[in-house]
Write an enzyme that holds these catalytic residues in place. Structure first.
Site, PDB file in Angstrom:
ATOM      1  CB  SER A   1      -1.207   0.675   1.102  1.00 14.14           C
ATOM      2  OG  SER A   1       0.183   0.178   2.407  1.00 14.14           O
TER       3      SER A   1
ATOM      4  CG  HIS B   1      -4.483  -1.524  -1.465  1.00 10.06           C
ATOM      5  ND1 HIS B   1      -4.721  -0.028  -1.353  1.00 10.06           N
ATOM      6  CD2 HIS B   1      -3.692  -1.467   0.081  1.00 10.06           C
ATOM      7  CE1 HIS B   1      -4.185   0.564  -0.448  1.00 10.06           C
ATOM      8  NE2 HIS B   1      -4.494  -0.125   0.016  1.00 10.06           N
TER       9      HIS B   1
ATOM     10  CE  LYS C   1      -7.681  -0.399   1.722  1.00 12.79           C
ATOM     11  NZ  LYS C   1      -6.983  -1.176   2.749  1.00 12.79           N
TER      12      LYS C   1
HETATM   13  C1  LIG Z   1      -6.549  -1.513   3.859  1.00 14.71           C
HETATM   14  C2  LIG Z   1      -5.841  -2.582   4.241  1.00 14.71           C
HETATM   15  C3  LIG Z   1      -6.657  -3.406   5.373  1.00 14.71           C
HETATM   16  C4  LIG Z   1      -7.814  -2.825   6.293  1.00 14.71           C
HETATM   17  O1  LIG Z   1      -8.920  -3.118   6.094  1.00 14.71           O
HETATM   18  P1  LIG Z   1     -10.153  -2.051   6.095  1.00 14.71           P
HETATM   19  O2  LIG Z   1     -11.343  -2.678   6.131  1.00 14.71           O
HETATM   20  O3  LIG Z   1      -9.739  -1.407   6.161  1.00 14.71           O
HETATM   21  O4  LIG Z   1     -10.391  -2.672   7.965  1.00 14.71           O
HETATM   22  C5  LIG Z   1      -5.783  -4.823   5.225  1.00 14.71           C
HETATM   23  N1  LIG Z   1      -4.213  -4.811   4.326  1.00 14.71           N
HETATM   24  C6  LIG Z   1      -4.268  -4.521   3.976  1.00 14.71           C
HETATM   25  C7  LIG Z   1      -2.975  -4.653   2.840  1.00 14.71           C
HETATM   26  C8  LIG Z   1      -4.749  -3.003   4.056  1.00 14.71           C
HETATM   27  O5  LIG Z   1      -4.281  -1.906   2.757  1.00 14.71           O
END
Ligand SMILES: *Cc1c(COP(=O)(O)O)cnc(C)c1O
Length: 395
Positions: free
Chosen positions: A184, A212, A243
């Site tokens: 990320s 992502h 996301k």
């Molecule tokens: C954003 C993210 C999460 C967490 O997801 P949420 O649904 O916002 O709790 C987990 N792993 C990665 C790699 C992320 O980028």
């Protein structure tokens, strides 16, 4: 307030302020989209994870509204007591089909999915082998169990092999290899083919966190496992619906046997209530949109190419990204903070990312384009980057 507590908090907050990293979040005053009103200013959004613009997609909004009318505002219980609605099962079967896995299980968030999936599966004597840049929720999952941990250097498969070789010589324990599907902070992608081969060779479980990757990589946004052509040849795929899905929630896609195990043992699943109907219905609609409107994914990638090329042509250091996450590496934290602030004054929001998220000298702005940015949006954003970049001597 308890005096000891007050002294403690003042010291902690004081440290943050002294380092110049005490910040209250910016406030969005409109729906999340490519252009929004934030802190009283109209800006081009380059910091959301709303890759496909689904937060405001009419099909998701309509599905959420209809689910509220039909099923009410909340579920009333945890999944395993009385909180499993037909909607939850529909979402899970849609996710399994989308990811070409036998089954899927939904958690409240991507964070709780990782925590539950890792900590429930791995026991004392087992080993978790984790890329050094993996997401905090994977790290927290590791911390919540008694399994041993080994960290391999970012994307370094020779190092991963060494770790696995050593671990396998001495033991018949379970070994889990886990990596983000798209990292990320840098927007780079692990070679899942190499990881899969090493897992085979050393009898390890392969897990990817595609938070992502889903909606972005692979056919119709099916994710990085699909992108690498591995399909059902992979053990555990984690994802989030907060996301590209544009809603909220996490999931694991995996064999049925593993889902049955988690339903009985994963603590975030057992001890926290299920999603409200509106959330679940919107997530189902998001899967529909990904399956039937591939043009959104195509536009996301067109925008990605345009914006990345534009930044590089201006002379910015955009690191090793191969995805819509494009870091603009500035240098010191103070300079990156200044850059982000000046961009905002020019109507562009790109969040600064500082130590400890990344190394201090690699402080950056992180940009994420969306399918719904127009060409003029991106041209305007590039213009602002150019102006600030020149005035701060970055380019
Ligand atoms: C954003 C993210 C999460 C967490 O997801 P949420 O649904 O916002 O709790 C987990 N792993 C990665 C790699 C992320 O980028």
């Amino acid at each position: 307030m308890n005096a000891r507590l007050k002294a403690y908090l003042e010291s902690e907050i004081g440290t943050l302020k002294a380092k110049g990293i005490f910040r209250l979040p910016r406030v969005l005053q409109t729906a999340a989209g490519p252009r929004v009103r934030m802190d009283g200013r109209d800006i081009i959004q380059l910091s959301s994870n709303n890759y496909l613009g689904l937060t405001t997609h009419p099909r998701l909004v309509a599905a959420a509204r209809q689910a509220v009318e039909e099923f009410g505002a909340g579920p009333g219980a945890v999944r395993t007591i009385a909180g499993t609605m037909s909607l939850h099962l529909e979402l899970e079967s849609r996710l399994a089909r989308f990811k070409s896995t036998e089954a899927a299980l939904v958690f409240q968030s991507g964070y709780t999915a990782n925590v539950g999936v890792v900590s429930t599966l791995m026991q004392e004597g087992d080993l978790i082998v984790s890329d050094e840049l993996n997401h905090a929720s994977i790290i927290d999952g590791c911390r919540l169990c008694k399994a041993d941990r080994a960290i391999y250097r970012h994307l370094d498969y020779d190092h991963l092999r060494d770790v696995l070789k050593t671990a396998r010589q001495t033991s018949t324990r379970k070994i889990l290899v886990v990596a983000d599907g798209v990292f990320s902070m840098d927007g780079d992608v692990p070679d899942l083919g190499s990881i899969r081969a090493l897992c085979r060779e050393y009898d390890a479980i392969a897990m990817v966190d595609d938070a992502h990757g889903t909606g972005v990589m692979g056919t119709n946004g099916r994710g990085t496992v699909d992108h690498f052509g591995l399909k059902d040849d992979w053990d555990i795929q984690i994802g989030t619906m907060s996301k590209a899905f544009g809603v909220m929630g996490g999931y694991v896609c995996c064999p049925r046997l593993l889902v049955d195990f988690y339903v009985h043992k994963a603590r975030p699943f057992l001890f926290s209530s299920s999603h409200p109907p509106a959330v679940v219905a919107a997530c189902v609609a998001a899967v529909d949109v990904m399956e039937t409107e591939p043009e959104l994914n195509a536009r996301l990638w067109e925008n990605t190419r345009f914006f990345k090329d534009g930044l590089r042509r201006l002379g910015f250091n955009t690191g090793s990204s191969v995805t819509p996450i494009t870091p603009v590496i500035i240098g010191s934290g103070a300079k990156a903070a200044r850059f982000s602030h000046e961009l905002f004054e020019r109507g562009v929001f790109a969040q600064g990312i500082f130590f400890p998220m990344v190394a201090e000298e690699k402080s950056r702005l992180r940009t994420i384009v969306m399918a719904t940015h127009t060409r003029p949006d991106l041209e305007e954003a590039l213009g602002a980057f150019e102006a600030v970049g020149r005035s701060l001597g970055v380019i």
